[in-house]
Write a protein that holds these residues in place. Structure first.
Motif: not given
Length: 129
Positions: A5-8, A15-16, A50-58
């Motif tokens: 996740x840190x690499x992501x 800013x992102x 069970x997946x609960x929360x996540x984020x992604x770069x759009x």
């Protein structure tokens, strides 16, 4: 923080990265029992598989997604997809309201739909809690 996740986050624009680092920090703080990993190419936190929360770069923002978010009854979360997911999008770190985020994360622990078994149930979601 999980190394992957840190690499992501480190691969993002300044800013992102700031938005993503803040989200990861707050999610980890409020969901310490959650497993977290890169899943379908973005950071996701799981409770009991069970997946609960996540984020992604759009293209023009960072999207924070709660898999069961439509059931949270929160005006700031927008419907995403055809199941029970809801999202909020950020273009600056100042837009992240920590109080709201903490409340949503608390709701994510007690309001869950069973995404872990959605394939086995042929696309039918069942409420877990």
């Amino acid at each position: 923080m999980n190394k992957d996740i840190q690499e992501y986050n480190d691969a993002l624009s300044i800013e992102d990265k700031a938005i993503s680092d803040l989200l990861a920090k707050e999610i980890n703080r409020n969901l310490p029992e959650a497993e977290n990993k890169i899943w379908h190419r973005h950071p996701v936190w799981f409770l009991n598989g069970n997946p609960i929360v996540g984020y992604s770069k759009l293209k023009n923002c960072v999207r924070l997604l709660f898999w069961s978010g439509q059931s949270f009854e929160e005006d700031a979360l927008q419907v995403e997809g055809s199941f029970k997911a809801a999202e909020v999008r950020y273009t600056s770190v100042e837009q992240v309201n920590i109080k709201d985020l903490k409340r949503w994360l608390e709701k994510s622990k007690v309001i869950q739909w069973d995404y872990k078994n959605i394939v086995k149930r042929k696309g039918v979601l069942e409420r877990l809690m």
